[in-house]
Motif scaffolding. Structure first.
Motif, short mmCIF file in Angstrom:
data_model
loop_
_atom_site.label_atom_id
_atom_site.label_comp_id
_atom_site.label_asym_id
_atom_site.label_seq_id
_atom_site.Cartn_x
_atom_site.Cartn_y
_atom_site.Cartn_z
N GLU A 250 8.95 26.42 42.95
CA GLU A 250 8.93 26.44 44.40
C GLU A 250 8.43 25.11 44.98
O GLU A 250 7.45 24.55 44.45
CB GLU A 250 7.97 27.53 44.89
N ALA A 251 9.05 24.67 46.06
CA ALA A 251 8.61 23.45 46.73
C ALA A 251 7.17 23.62 47.24
O ALA A 251 6.38 22.68 47.20
CB ALA A 251 9.55 23.12 47.88
N ALA A 252 6.86 24.84 47.68
CA ALA A 252 5.51 25.10 48.22
C ALA A 252 4.44 24.86 47.14
O ALA A 252 3.34 24.39 47.45
CB ALA A 252 5.43 26.54 48.74
N THR A 253 4.77 25.17 45.90
CA THR A 253 3.83 24.94 44.80
C THR A 253 3.54 23.45 44.65
O THR A 253 2.40 23.03 44.47
CB THR A 253 4.42 25.48 43.47
N LEU A 254 4.61 22.66 44.77
CA LEU A 254 4.44 21.21 44.68
C LEU A 254 3.65 20.68 45.86
O LEU A 254 2.76 19.84 45.70
CB LEU A 254 5.81 20.51 44.65
N ALA A 255 3.99 21.17 47.05
CA ALA A 255 3.33 20.69 48.27
C ALA A 255 1.83 20.99 48.23
O ALA A 255 1.03 20.24 48.79
CB ALA A 255 3.99 21.33 49.49
N ALA A 256 1.45 22.08 47.55
CA ALA A 256 0.05 22.49 47.53
C ALA A 256 -0.73 21.82 46.40
O ALA A 256 -1.94 22.00 46.30
CB ALA A 256 -0.03 24.01 47.37
N LYS A 257 -0.04 21.08 45.55
CA LYS A 257 -0.70 20.54 44.36
C LYS A 257 -1.27 19.15 44.65
O LYS A 257 -0.53 18.21 44.90
CB LYS A 257 0.31 20.47 43.21
N PRO A 258 -2.60 19.02 44.64
CA PRO A 258 -3.19 17.73 44.98
C PRO A 258 -2.93 16.64 43.92
O PRO A 258 -2.80 15.47 44.25
CB PRO A 258 -4.69 18.03 45.10
N ASP A 259 -2.82 17.07 42.64
CA ASP A 259 -2.64 16.08 41.58
C ASP A 259 -1.18 16.03 41.09
O ASP A 259 -0.90 15.91 39.90
CB ASP A 259 -3.57 16.37 40.41
N LYS B 86 9.45 18.94 52.83
CA LYS B 86 9.52 19.62 54.13
C LYS B 86 10.87 20.32 54.31
O LYS B 86 11.01 21.21 55.13
CB LYS B 86 9.29 18.62 55.26
N VAL B 87 11.88 19.88 53.55
CA VAL B 87 13.24 20.40 53.74
C VAL B 87 13.66 21.36 52.63
O VAL B 87 14.37 22.32 52.87
CB VAL B 87 14.25 19.22 53.82
N VAL B 88 13.24 21.06 51.38
CA VAL B 88 13.77 21.84 50.24
C VAL B 88 12.92 23.08 49.97
O VAL B 88 11.78 23.18 50.41
CB VAL B 88 13.86 20.96 48.96
N GLU B 89 13.51 24.03 49.25
CA GLU B 89 12.76 25.23 48.87
C GLU B 89 12.37 25.22 47.39
O GLU B 89 11.42 25.85 46.98
CB GLU B 89 13.54 26.50 49.22
N HIS B 90 13.17 24.46 46.59
CA HIS B 90 12.85 24.33 45.17
C HIS B 90 12.67 22.86 44.82
O HIS B 90 13.28 21.99 45.45
CB HIS B 90 13.98 24.90 44.30
#
Ligand SMILES: Nc1ncnc2c1ncn2[C@@H]1O[C@H](COP(=O)(O)OP(=O)(O)O)[C@@H](O)[C@H]1O
Ligand SMILES: [Mg+2]
Length: 227
Positions: free
Chosen positions: A213-222, A195-199
């Protein structure tokens, strides 16, 4: 700019970090994840110069960070909050901040107390009488007394209740916004940190298994496949 260039490090014959790289713009926010023993703490210790890499280098604002002189690194603007509650238990909140800022501008305590009003309320109270979350906030405030360009945090949420973890994370976001302080957060609590980091950087046995990208990680279910 903070650059980690193909850093390898270890202890004796053990390799703890294997060719890890990252490149961060001023004020950037990086989360470093991975299981116990993945090399996260070793990475932070190399960045601050507390541990000597055996290959690669850390370059901060165009100059390498030389191992073996942590105070010099801190003076250059990289602060490190190691794991655990890094406060003087018998000193008051105000005295903890003053002590942390001894070699810097003590008046900066005013700025720190402004962004952490709770510390202002408790300024006369001894650190040992604060809750775990409040002590972590104080440790953060103490690191800020060196007015760092970069703040390295080793598992700041350890031992804290989930609601307090969210507080710590939002305080870090606040510090980043208020002072432009870059953040490198080593954490077990991946969702809260994302929620805080960008990478994000995920390490496994010292090797990079994800960097992006942090967003890539956040979107990854597995996500856990990487761990
Ligand atoms: N002082 C040390 N002496 C020997 N081995 C160490 C030392 N510190 C860490 N290690 C080893 O280095 C590896 C990486 O450790 P560390 O960086 O602490 O990982 P993490 O912080 O991700 O749990 C682990 O295998 C750990 O046992
Ligand atoms: Mg560690």
């Amino acid at each position: 700019m903070l650059e980690i260039r193909s850093l390898s490090a270890g202890y004796g014959t053990l390799t703890a970090l294997d060719a890890v790289s990252a490149r961060l713009e001023p004020g950037g926010r990086l989360g470093v994840f991975g299981h116990n023993g993945a090399g996260k703490t070793t990475l932070l210790r190399c960045i601050v110069g507390a541990h000597a890499a055996h290959a690669g280098e850390v370059v901060f604002d165009g100059k390498p960070v030389l191992p073996g002189n942590v105070p010099a690194t801190i003076r250059r603007g990289i602060a490190f909050v190691p794991q655990g509650h890094n406060v003087f238990p018998n000193l008051t909140v105000a005295d903890n901040l003053a002590t942390a800022g001894l070699l810097f501008d003590g008046k900066f305590a005013g700025e720190v107390l402004k962004i952490f009003p709770l510390l202002e309320e408790r300024r006369g109270q001894r650190a040992c009488s604060l809750s775990g979350g409040e002590q972590q906030m104080l440790a953060l405030g103490m690191a800020l007394m060196t007015q760092p360009k970069w703040l390295l945090l080793d598992e700041p949420s350890t031992g804290l209740a989930p609601v307090i973890v969210r507080n710590v994370m939002s305080q870090l976001a606040k510090v980043n916004a208020a002072f432009g302080t870059g953040l490198i957060i080593v954490e077990q609590n991946v969702p809260a940190t994302l929620k805080v980091v960008e990478h994000g950087l995920i390490l496994k046995s010292g090797r990079t298994v994800f960097s992006g990208e942090a967003a890539t990680l956040a979107a990854k279910p597995d996500l856990w496949e990487w761990f």
